[in-house]
Structure formats: C-alpha cells, structure tokens
Design a protein around this motif. Structure first.
Motif, PDB file in Angstrom:
ATOM      1  N   VAL A  72       4.742  -4.021  -6.964  1.00  0.00           N
ATOM      2  CA  VAL A  72       4.047  -3.614  -5.595  1.00  0.00           C
ATOM      3  C   VAL A  72       5.170  -2.532  -5.225  1.00  0.00           C
ATOM      4  CG1 VAL A  72       3.296  -4.334  -3.363  1.00  0.00           C
ATOM      5  CG2 VAL A  72       2.975  -5.763  -5.563  1.00  0.00           C
ATOM      6  N   TYR A  73       4.737  -1.556  -4.769  1.00  0.00           N
ATOM      7  CA  TYR A  73       5.843  -0.613  -4.079  1.00  0.00           C
ATOM      8  C   TYR A  73       5.448  -0.485  -2.703  1.00  0.00           C
ATOM      9  CZ  TYR A  73       7.002   1.148  -8.841  1.00  0.00           C
ATOM     10  OH  TYR A  73       7.689   1.237 -10.163  1.00  0.00           O
ATOM     11  N   LEU A  97       1.726   8.732 -11.772  1.00  0.00           N
ATOM     12  CA  LEU A  97       0.873   8.270 -10.529  1.00  0.00           C
ATOM     13  C   LEU A  97       2.043   9.216  -9.415  1.00  0.00           C
ATOM     14  CD1 LEU A  97       0.177   4.589 -10.688  1.00  0.00           C
ATOM     15  CD2 LEU A  97      -1.355   6.516 -10.732  1.00  0.00           C
ATOM     16  N   ARG A  98       0.943   9.440  -8.341  1.00  0.00           N
ATOM     17  CA  ARG A  98       1.913   9.734  -7.214  1.00  0.00           C
ATOM     18  C   ARG A  98       1.299   8.933  -5.759  1.00  0.00           C
ATOM     19  NH1 ARG A  98       0.358  14.984  -3.338  1.00  0.00           N
ATOM     20  NH2 ARG A  98       2.443  15.658  -2.894  1.00  0.00           N
ATOM     21  N   GLY A 111      -1.588   3.982  -5.829  1.00  0.00           N
ATOM     22  CA  GLY A 111      -1.231   2.933  -6.761  1.00  0.00           C
ATOM     23  C   GLY A 111      -2.559   2.761  -7.653  1.00  0.00           C
ATOM     24  N   GLY A 112      -2.299   1.997  -8.646  1.00  0.00           N
ATOM     25  CA  GLY A 112      -3.337   1.754  -9.818  1.00  0.00           C
ATOM     26  C   GLY A 112      -2.742   1.334 -11.068  1.00  0.00           C
ATOM     27  N   THR A 165       1.708  -1.159  -2.316  1.00  0.00           N
ATOM     28  CA  THR A 165       0.373  -0.805  -3.019  1.00  0.00           C
ATOM     29  C   THR A 165       1.008  -1.090  -4.403  1.00  0.00           C
ATOM     30  OG1 THR A 165      -1.041   1.194  -3.751  1.00  0.00           O
ATOM     31  CG2 THR A 165       1.468   1.654  -3.584  1.00  0.00           C
ATOM     32  N   GLN A 166      -0.055  -1.691  -5.116  1.00  0.00           N
ATOM     33  CA  GLN A 166       0.238  -2.348  -6.815  1.00  0.00           C
ATOM     34  C   GLN A 166       0.254  -1.149  -7.835  1.00  0.00           C
ATOM     35  OE1 GLN A 166       0.742  -5.561  -7.885  1.00  0.00           O
ATOM     36  NE2 GLN A 166       1.182  -4.402  -9.703  1.00  0.00           N
ATOM     37  N   VAL A 167       1.102  -0.918  -8.646  1.00  0.00           N
ATOM     38  CA  VAL A 167       1.400  -0.034  -9.569  1.00  0.00           C
ATOM     39  C   VAL A 167       1.528  -1.048 -10.984  1.00  0.00           C
ATOM     40  CG1 VAL A 167       2.731   1.688 -10.692  1.00  0.00           C
ATOM     41  CG2 VAL A 167       2.543   1.673  -8.340  1.00  0.00           C
TER      42      VAL A 167
END
Length: 118
Positions: A92-93, A17-18, A8-9, A112-114
């Motif tokens: 958040v994924y 993103l992957r 994430g990011g 993880t935050q996207v």
C-alpha cells in the motif's frame, strides 16, 4: 486537509504505474512531499521524497533508477512514476505531506494498493 491518492492497481512484473496524490486544505508549496509504502507484515518505509523549496529529491535504494517523484505546485499534486515494477514493490502506497519547520503539521493520505503479480 486532504491527501487523495489514485493510480494504484494490479500490474505484471516489468510494468508501470503512475500514482497521483492530490492535496487540499494546506499550502502545498510549503510542504515536503513524500511517498511511503507498507507491505504486509513489514514496517512502513520511505520510497521517495521531494522537498518544498528546491525540489531536492531522495529515493530509497530499492527504487533508484525505476521510480520518479515529481510535483506540480500549480495543481497541488505529487506524482510517483513507477517503472520496471517487481513483485517486491507490492504494497500500500501512502502520500505524506510534512512541514519541515513545523513537524507537527504532518498529513497522510488513505493509501492506494499496488500489486505486482503475473
């Protein structure tokens, strides 16, 4: 049991993103793997799913044609390739593993935050 998401990011609109989710502590190949997301003040929603046996894939309408889910059973890892990202993809994924025949076996990662923003 562990599900550890990464990848994430912060990304600009239109970017990619992957996400990766590394699994441990259970028989990965026997589980359906799912990606969910939760945006602020919204309910958690299913984004993409891939089944254990035949690898049947399902996408939410909002991500069809932009996101791709895949799994590597040898590495006990599931991926979510996200292209053409939009601000509304910000969330958040979460990675989820579920045994379809024994639904009590249902595991979640920490998320993880996207963030998609210019």
């Amino acid at each position: 049991v562990q599900l550890v998401e990464s990848g994430g990011g912060l990304v600009q609109p239109g970017g990619s993103l992957r996400l990766s989710c590394a699994a441990a502590g259970f028989t990965f190949i026997g589980y359906d793997m799912n990606w969910y997301r939760q945006a602020p003040a919204k309910e958690r929603e299913l984004v993409a799913a891939i089944t254990s046996a035949w690898g049947t894939i399902h996408y939410a309408d909002s991500v069809k044609g932009r996101f791709t889910i895949s799994r590597d059973n040898a590495k006990s890892t599931v991926y979510l390739q996200m292209n053409s990202l939009k601000p509304e993809d910000t969330a958040v994924y979460y990675c989820n593993a579920r045994d379809r025949l024994r639904p009590q076996y249902n595991y979640w990662g920490q998320g993880t935050q996207v963030t998609v923003s210019s």
